[in-house]
Design an enzyme around this catalytic site. Sequence first.
Site, PDB file in Angstrom:
ATOM      1  N   CYS A 138       0.830  -1.204   0.000  1.00  0.00           N
ATOM      2  CA  CYS A 138       0.000   0.000   0.000  1.00  0.00           C
ATOM      3  C   CYS A 138       0.868   1.259   0.000  1.00  0.00           C
ATOM      4  O   CYS A 138       1.346   1.701   1.049  1.00  0.00           O
ATOM      5  CB  CYS A 138      -0.922  -0.016   1.222  1.00  0.00           C
ATOM      6  N   CYS A 141      -0.508   4.159   2.058  1.00  0.00           N
ATOM      7  CA  CYS A 141      -0.299   4.048   3.510  1.00  0.00           C
ATOM      8  C   CYS A 141       1.161   4.316   3.883  1.00  0.00           C
ATOM      9  O   CYS A 141       1.434   4.948   4.902  1.00  0.00           O
ATOM     10  CB  CYS A 141      -0.656   2.653   4.020  1.00  0.00           C
ATOM     11  N   ASP A 142       2.092   3.815   3.086  1.00  0.00           N
ATOM     12  CA  ASP A 142       3.488   3.782   3.529  1.00  0.00           C
ATOM     13  C   ASP A 142       4.445   4.675   2.743  1.00  0.00           C
ATOM     14  O   ASP A 142       5.599   4.841   3.146  1.00  0.00           O
ATOM     15  CB  ASP A 142       4.018   2.330   3.460  1.00  0.00           C
TER      16      ASP A 142
END
Length: 322
Positions: A138, A141-142
């Site tokens: 992701c 997200c990261d």
Amino acid sequence: MRQQDPNRRDVIIIGSGPAGLAAAIYAGRAGLDTLILTGMFIGGQAATTDRIENYPGFPKGISGNELTDLMLKQAERFGAQVVNDQVTEVDLLTHPFGVKTASAQYESKALIIATGASPRKLGVPGEEEFIGRGVSFCATCDGFFYQDKTVIVVGGGNSAVEEALFLTKFASKVYIVHRRDRLRADDILQKRVGGNERIELVWDSTVTQILGDAQVSGVHLKNLKTGQVSTLTADGIFVYIGNVANTQLFAGQIELDEQGYVITDARQRTSINGVFAAGDVQERILQQVVTACSTGARASVEAEKFIAELEDRAYPGFSIEY
Ligand code: NAP
């Protein structure tokens, strides 16, 4: 329209990506007593997409999280009950259908499976070990953790290319490692890659091992044309090599195809009367928000018809003939 038994519903929707949320909007609006069991994350994979540019109505694009949040509000406005819980077991072979979560047990007259799909893993040494320490599925997200660093994106489809482009907001260098010498991604995305100097393509190659100590430090690559093995240094690796349908819960109860997707007909019906499926869990051709929404809507309309027929027959019993 709440029923006497608080745990019995007209329709239960499992999954809260665009398919489940669209199904909840339609079911709620049709006056069905609707429960949506969201799973771990509301919004599904779409919610982790940085920008969705091809969902009609948003000419400038919209963040996946914002879009699914709006859908959720719309479902709630029409009376769907949203419960953040993970389904652990279903019983589709008796009617009303049984649905168990970690904290409750429900029954429903109709069921809509909208459990979506999860990222496919590479299955190479180091992948599991370094999840959360440099291996990610992701970018939204990261990606932030890779300011001025080097990352590798694996895959050649729309997801890999879109996420590689997104990662250039943070990383100073993004390698796209693809097993062939042509990308599968849409032309518009390929053109953007061509125009981005932070991205470098590594063709005809697969990752054979992920390397590191406390954190990822790179990968071993194999060139599939020459057989040559090499090492590519990187701080992070983002895997985008397609999806696997989330159907483990239903295996042995409804018909799945050879790749594990739920088999549906043109009316979103599964092999069990009263059980419908929508979105990526049954979609192999065009996994898009727009198709997830349309199949979610159709599943709800069919669930509504199914319930109406059951009630006209005054619940004469249940048949699983198809
Ligand atoms: P995808 O389209 O199935 O592409 C998967 C990519 O990973 C392919 O390039 C494939 O290579 C490669 N691959 C598969 N298995 C591999 C393995 N074991 N090792 C190395 N590479 C492997 O998957 P996706 O990009 O995740 O997209 C999923 C669906 O969502 C698609 O329908 C896609 O169009 C859609 N989507 C659309 C958008 C958009 O419209 N903007 C954005 C994201 C996703 P080959 O090319 O050689 O097969």
